[in-house]
Design a protein around this motif. Structure first.
Motif, PDB file in Angstrom:
ATOM      1  N   LEU A   1     -89.681  70.520-107.601  1.00 25.72           N
ATOM      2  CA  LEU A   1     -90.909  70.389-106.813  1.00 25.72           C
ATOM      3  C   LEU A   1     -91.340  71.771-106.350  1.00 25.72           C
ATOM      4  O   LEU A   1     -90.559  72.480-105.694  1.00 25.72           O
ATOM      5  N   ASP A   2     -92.576  72.130-106.722  1.00 22.74           N
ATOM      6  CA  ASP A   2     -93.041  73.485-106.436  1.00 22.74           C
ATOM      7  C   ASP A   2     -94.567  73.483-106.458  1.00 22.74           C
ATOM      8  O   ASP A   2     -95.182  72.889-107.350  1.00 22.74           O
TER       9      ASP A   2
ATOM     10  N   ARG B   1     -96.520  75.619-107.414  1.00 22.02           N
ATOM     11  CA  ARG B   1     -97.093  76.247-108.620  1.00 22.02           C
ATOM     12  C   ARG B   1     -96.970  75.366-109.847  1.00 22.02           C
ATOM     13  O   ARG B   1     -97.323  75.750-110.950  1.00 22.02           O
TER      14      ARG B   1
ATOM     15  N   GLY C   1     -87.038  72.584-102.301  1.00 31.34           N
ATOM     16  CA  GLY C   1     -86.480  73.806-101.731  1.00 31.34           C
ATOM     17  C   GLY C   1     -86.536  73.824-100.202  1.00 31.34           C
ATOM     18  O   GLY C   1     -87.120  72.950 -99.574  1.00 31.34           O
ATOM     19  N   GLY C   2     -85.928  74.858 -99.648  1.00 32.46           N
ATOM     20  CA  GLY C   2     -85.981  75.071 -98.198  1.00 32.46           C
ATOM     21  C   GLY C   2     -87.232  75.863 -97.835  1.00 32.46           C
ATOM     22  O   GLY C   2     -88.140  76.026 -98.659  1.00 32.46           O
TER      23      GLY C   2
ATOM     24  N   GLY D   1     -88.431  78.344-100.360  1.00 31.21           N
ATOM     25  CA  GLY D   1     -88.689  77.888-101.724  1.00 31.21           C
ATOM     26  C   GLY D   1     -87.526  78.174-102.667  1.00 31.21           C
ATOM     27  O   GLY D   1     -86.415  78.503-102.248  1.00 31.21           O
TER      28      GLY D   1
ATOM     29  N   LEU E   1     -96.999  68.542-105.925  1.00 35.64           N
ATOM     30  CA  LEU E   1     -97.545  67.361-105.238  1.00 35.64           C
ATOM     31  C   LEU E   1     -98.996  67.601-104.825  1.00 35.64           C
ATOM     32  O   LEU E   1     -99.724  66.663-104.546  1.00 35.64           O
ATOM     33  N   SER E   2     -99.374  68.858-104.714  1.00 39.21           N
ATOM     34  CA  SER E   2    -100.759  69.251-104.435  1.00 39.21           C
ATOM     35  C   SER E   2    -100.770  70.777-104.465  1.00 39.21           C
ATOM     36  O   SER E   2     -99.710  71.402-104.559  1.00 39.21           O
TER      37      SER E   2
ATOM     38  N   PHE F   1    -101.600  72.513-101.970  1.00 40.37           N
ATOM     39  CA  PHE F   1    -101.242  72.964-100.624  1.00 40.37           C
ATOM     40  C   PHE F   1     -99.754  73.273-100.566  1.00 40.37           C
ATOM     41  O   PHE F   1     -98.946  72.610-101.215  1.00 40.37           O
TER      42      PHE F   1
ATOM     43  N   LEU G   1     -96.653  72.630 -98.646  1.00 40.29           N
ATOM     44  CA  LEU G   1     -96.251  71.630 -97.658  1.00 40.29           C
ATOM     45  C   LEU G   1     -94.943  72.050 -97.011  1.00 40.29           C
ATOM     46  O   LEU G   1     -94.072  72.631 -97.677  1.00 40.29           O
TER      47      LEU G   1
HETATM   48  C1  SAM Z   1     -92.366  75.540 -97.491  1.00 41.66           C
HETATM   49  S1  SAM Z   1     -92.165  75.247 -99.191  1.00 41.66           S
HETATM   50  C2  SAM Z   1     -91.726  76.835 -99.807  1.00 41.66           C
HETATM   51  C3  SAM Z   1     -92.876  77.736 -99.896  1.00 41.66           C
HETATM   52  C4  SAM Z   1     -92.551  79.042-100.561  1.00 41.66           C
HETATM   53  N1  SAM Z   1     -93.517  80.011-100.106  1.00 41.66           N
HETATM   54  C5  SAM Z   1     -92.653  78.972-102.086  1.00 41.66           C
HETATM   55  O1  SAM Z   1     -93.233  79.882-102.623  1.00 41.66           O
HETATM   56  O2  SAM Z   1     -92.153  78.041-102.719  1.00 41.66           O
HETATM   57  C6  SAM Z   1     -90.595  74.448 -99.290  1.00 41.66           C
HETATM   58  C7  SAM Z   1     -90.409  73.505-100.459  1.00 41.66           C
HETATM   59  O3  SAM Z   1     -91.249  72.368-100.298  1.00 41.66           O
HETATM   60  C8  SAM Z   1     -91.652  71.881-101.562  1.00 41.66           C
HETATM   61  N2  SAM Z   1     -93.115  71.926-101.622  1.00 41.66           N
HETATM   62  C9  SAM Z   1     -93.966  72.447-100.701  1.00 41.66           C
HETATM   63  N3  SAM Z   1     -95.237  72.291-101.102  1.00 41.66           N
HETATM   64  C10 SAM Z   1     -95.206  71.656-102.283  1.00 41.66           C
HETATM   65  C11 SAM Z   1     -96.195  71.186-103.195  1.00 41.66           C
HETATM   66  N4  SAM Z   1     -97.488  71.356-102.971  1.00 41.66           N
HETATM   67  N5  SAM Z   1     -95.782  70.558-104.321  1.00 41.66           N
HETATM   68  C12 SAM Z   1     -94.478  70.375-104.567  1.00 41.66           C
HETATM   69  N6  SAM Z   1     -93.492  70.786-103.749  1.00 41.66           N
HETATM   70  C13 SAM Z   1     -93.850  71.410-102.625  1.00 41.66           C
HETATM   71  C14 SAM Z   1     -91.032  72.768-102.625  1.00 41.66           C
HETATM   72  O4  SAM Z   1     -89.869  72.173-103.130  1.00 41.66           O
HETATM   73  C15 SAM Z   1     -90.750  74.037-101.838  1.00 41.66           C
HETATM   74  O5  SAM Z   1     -89.683  74.751-102.420  1.00 41.66           O
END
Ligand code: SAM
Length: 145
Positions: free
Chosen positions: A62-63, A65, A94-95, A98, A113-114, A116, A118
């Motif tokens: 889940l990412d 990007r 991820g934490g 990420g 997932l979008s 954004f 999250l």
């Molecule tokens: C706060 S986010 C990490 C942000 C970090 N700046 C990065 O570049 O990945 C923490 C985790 O939430 C999940 N996550 C957050 N937004 C997401 C999204 N739009 N789609 C899928 N997973 C997401 C991912 O697994 C990510 O590693």
């Protein structure tokens, strides 16, 4: 096919705890679901723990990007993997920092997932609700509309 969701740490925010408990308990009834929580640490340590926790499973990372999907295409992807005899799929969240590049490279599917970013506990709740929704589609229940 087994579904394993691997996440860094235990949810701390009240609303996320409640959401995780709600959808985990619904998914636990399938007997094919597990939620694995790995220890928090530095980004590379967390990514290594997530890789270990998902060994021998297909990895959906889940990412933000990643590739955007909708409920029905995620459902189809899981059905296709099941038909191909896959034993299990692990979803990796991820934490706060990420995932590492190395973990992203080892993804069988990079899923967004979008667009954004999250908070990771919120991403977990959204993922669990989607997995539950897909479970009701498999059972022919009128939850998804
Ligand atoms: C706060 S986010 C990490 C942000 C970090 N700046 C990065 O570049 O990945 C923490 C985790 O939430 C999940 N996550 C957050 N937004 C997401 C999204 N739009 N789609 C899928 N997973 C997401 C991912 O697994 C990510 O590693």
């Amino acid at each position: 096919m087994r579904i394993r969701v691997c996440v860094v740490g235990k949810p701390k925010l009240g609303y996320a705890k409640a959401g995780v408990e709600e959808y985990s308990s619904r998914l636990n009834k399938t007997g094919r679901f597990e939620l694995v929580q790995v220890r928090e640490g530095k980004q590379n340590e967390e990514s290594l723990r997530l890789l270990e926790a998902s060994q021998s499973y297909l990895r959906v990372v889940l990412d933000e990007r990643g590739e955007l999907a909708d409920t029905l295409s995620l459902h189809k992807k899981l059905l296709d993997w099941e038909l191909h005899g896959e034993k299990g799929v692990a979803f990796l969240i991820g934490g706060a920092n990420g995932h590492t590049e190395e973990l992203r490279r080892r993804a069988d599917w990079l899923l967004s997932l979008s667009r954004f970013t999250l908070q990771h506990e919120l991403a977990l709740v959204v993922l669990l609700e989607q997995l539950y929704r897909i479970e009701t589609l498999k059972r022919g229940e009128p939850y998804h509309r």
